[in-house]
Design an enzyme around this catalytic site. Structure first.
Site, short mmCIF file in Angstrom:
data_model
loop_
_atom_site.label_atom_id
_atom_site.label_comp_id
_atom_site.label_asym_id
_atom_site.label_seq_id
_atom_site.Cartn_x
_atom_site.Cartn_y
_atom_site.Cartn_z
N GLU A 175 -6.36 -3.38 -5.79
CA GLU A 175 -5.00 -2.87 -5.65
C GLU A 175 -4.15 -3.50 -6.73
O GLU A 175 -4.51 -4.51 -7.31
CB GLU A 175 -4.46 -3.20 -4.26
CG GLU A 175 -5.23 -2.50 -3.15
CD GLU A 175 -4.62 -2.74 -1.77
OE1 GLU A 175 -3.58 -2.14 -1.48
OE2 GLU A 175 -5.20 -3.51 -1.01
N LYS A 192 0.83 -1.21 0.00
CA LYS A 192 0.00 0.00 0.00
C LYS A 192 0.86 1.26 0.00
O LYS A 192 0.56 2.24 -0.69
CB LYS A 192 -0.90 0.00 1.24
CG LYS A 192 -1.94 -1.12 1.24
CD LYS A 192 -2.60 -1.22 2.60
CE LYS A 192 -3.59 -2.36 2.69
NZ LYS A 192 -4.72 -2.26 1.76
N CYS A 221 -5.37 -14.91 3.55
CA CYS A 221 -6.71 -14.53 3.06
C CYS A 221 -7.06 -15.23 1.76
O CYS A 221 -8.19 -15.59 1.52
CB CYS A 221 -6.76 -13.02 2.87
SG CYS A 221 -5.57 -12.41 1.66
N GLU A 266 -9.66 -4.52 1.56
CA GLU A 266 -9.23 -5.87 1.15
C GLU A 266 -9.53 -6.79 2.32
O GLU A 266 -8.86 -6.71 3.36
CB GLU A 266 -7.72 -5.89 0.87
CG GLU A 266 -7.28 -5.05 -0.29
CD GLU A 266 -7.59 -5.70 -1.63
OE1 GLU A 266 -8.03 -6.86 -1.66
OE2 GLU A 266 -7.41 -5.02 -2.65
#
Ligand code: NAD
Length: 489
Positions: A460, A165, A287, A254
């Protein structure tokens, strides 16, 4: 200012604001998931620290945003270099506080963290005015930095996700405040050392340590923030979206997943089984792992045998050992959560194919587990466990596989094994943000990443990151002298 000593690595437990370390009177205890030993106490970000970080970032913004991408690039290249110089320290810290495999840190995460910074610094060069030429005018489409950006990351991959990020946010000209995960805050603190050594102007990058409900909540509720980039769980995301929404601040979210791992009847079962065992990586705290195995009934028995053989060979142990493949669960609370899911599933009739209990290696270890005979509507199929617990269901046709795959509120990723054309066709019908055909985990910084449904909002990666972190503006320059007219379109 006192430093923590973690396996011989000195790391600050404090905030990094306006280029300085700032301690807090309030601290919280940090323990290693490997053996529960105390690692030290971390500063809690109070109102005064959040305020100082926002003011520092606001103050730094005019000069940093005024640089061209080419002028910012050397700072960011040096930032990546400084991460590289601390590679061993990053590896040891995240292995100790998050339980991530040291081997994975060394070969995967740290190189990727450096690339996250370097790649976006380079890619930002393409962000300069992108003209759209029409008969009437030239549209100079600009990507202007949005302002002060809050970055909030979870404990399962703090270094990788924070740099993923920060890279685009900084390269686009924003000033950032990173709120690390309270269960694994150390590599984010070391990132501040790397940024400092790289000569990033004070205030361009700040770290405010603290708990989510206190520090994180204050940050995302502040109207001076231009963007919130969040990776974490669905309940937290809902809270953040409301808090930021009150100020109309855009959020990138996210979130979790319950991704299908489909095995078609024409799959290479051995390959599928070997990949299937990878779902236990990071003790299943990933994830994007495929956690719902959907296997064609004709090949189910053979697939289960093949995967069992791989799982039996998994090396569960200390993540600091080179040979370890499955490490600990991050926190006693998370372990209880994982164990609770399995207990309730078994009570509801699930059959344990393997695992199903705590692992003898240590107090925070859980056995790689597979549960069969689970109903599509059951808790274990519908909810993210975020531990080494998978489910297995069978299907009789492609349509049924797709129906089961799409039958949860999540929509992050997926895996589909089968003859390539067949698997590709089925994969295209699965409603997720991405899906891997006969593979797993192939990612490229240029490609979009993110989920649909409850797995998130936004994408992203590549241009998608810049779309989020920038204000897109159209500067319209007419090609012929403009004649003012009320009938003009
Ligand atoms: P979490 O939502 O509990 O916490 C994530 C971060 O949010 C932490 O830094 C926490 O301090 C902060 N936070 C908590 N409450 C907050 C609040 N009210 N305001 C602001 N910040 C707050 O998630 P977790 O348990 O740390 O991480 C696990 C979750 O993350 C799983 O659901 C997993 O699937 C998800 N995840 C998603 C991705 C992805 O890319 N989609 C990647 C990794 C993890």
């Amino acid at each position: 200012m006192s430093l923590l000593d973690i396996a011989g690595i000195a790391v600050s437990p404090d905030h990094y604001i306006a280029g300085q370390r700032v301690a807090s009177a309030e601290r919280f205890a940090l323990h290693s998931p490997i053996d529960q030993r105390p690692l030290g106490h971390i500063s809690e970000g109070l109102a005064e620290h959040v305020e100082a970080a926002i003011v520092a970032a606001q103050h730094a913004f005019p000069a940093w945003s005024a640089l061209t991408a080419a002028e910012r690039k050397p700072y960011l290249d040096r930032f990546a270099d400084e991460i590289g110089k601390r590679a061993d320290a990053f590896c040891l810290l995240e292995s100790n506080d998050a339980g991530v495999l040291l081997s994975r840190m060394r070969h995967g995460v740290v190189p990727r963290a450096m690339l996250n910074i370097r790649w976006f610094a380079e890619h930002a060069l393409t962000l300069q005015d992108r003209p759209i030429e029409t008969e009437q005018a030239t549209h100079l489409v600009r990507h202007d930095p949005a302002g002060v950006v809050v970055v909030i990351t979870p404990w399962n991959a703090p270094l990788m996700l924070s740099t993923w990020k920060l890279g685009p946010a900084l390269a686009a000209g924003n000033c950032c405040i990173l709120k690390p995960p309270e269960w694994a805050p150390l590599t984010c603190s070391l990132l501040a050392d790397a940024a400092h050594a790289a000569g990033l102007t004070p205030g361009v990058f700040n770290v405010v340590q603290g708990t989510g409900a206190n520090t994180g909540a204050r940050l995302v509720s502040d109207a001076r923030i231009a963007r919130v980039s969040f990776t974490g769980s669905v309940p937290t995301a809902k809270w953040i979206a409301q808090a930021a929404g009150a100020n109309l601040v855009p959020c990138s979210l996210e979130l979790g997943g319950k991704s299908p791992f489909i095995v078609l009847p024409d799959a290479d079962l051995e390959q599928a089984a070997a990949t299937g065992a990878l779902m236990y990586r990071n003790a299943g705290q990933v994830c994007l792992a495929g956690t719902r195995f959907l296997v064609h009934a004709q090949v189910a028995e053979a697939f289960i045998a093949a995967m069992r053989a791989h799982v039996e060979k998994l090396n569960v142990g200390d993540p600091r050992e080179e040979a370890t493949e499955v490490g600990p669960i991050i926190h006693p609370r998370q372990l209880e959560r994982v164990a609770g899911f399995v207990e309730r599933a078994v009570a509801a009739g699930a059959r344990v194919l393997w695992g199903g209990a705590r692992h003898a290696f240590g107090a925070q270890y859980y056995q790689p587990t597979m549960l069969a005979d689970v109903a599509q509507g059951s808790e274990i199929v519908q909810n993210e466990v975020f531990g080494p617990v998978l489910t297995l269901q069978t299907f009789a046709s492609d349509d049924e596989a797709v129906l089961l795959a799409n039958g949860t509120d999540y929509g992050l990723g997926g895996v589909c094994y089968g003859e390539t054309a067949h698997a590709t066709e089925v994969a295209q019908r699965v409603r997720t943000g991405f899906i891997w055909v006969n593979s797993f985990g192939i990612r490229d910084l240029a490609a979009p990443f993110g989920g649909i449904k409850r797995s998130g909002i936004g994408r992203e990666g590549g241009d998608w990151s810049f779309e989020f972190f920038c204000d897109v503006k159209d500067v319209v320059v007419p090609k012929k002298p403009f004649r003012a007219s009320f009938s003009h379109r």
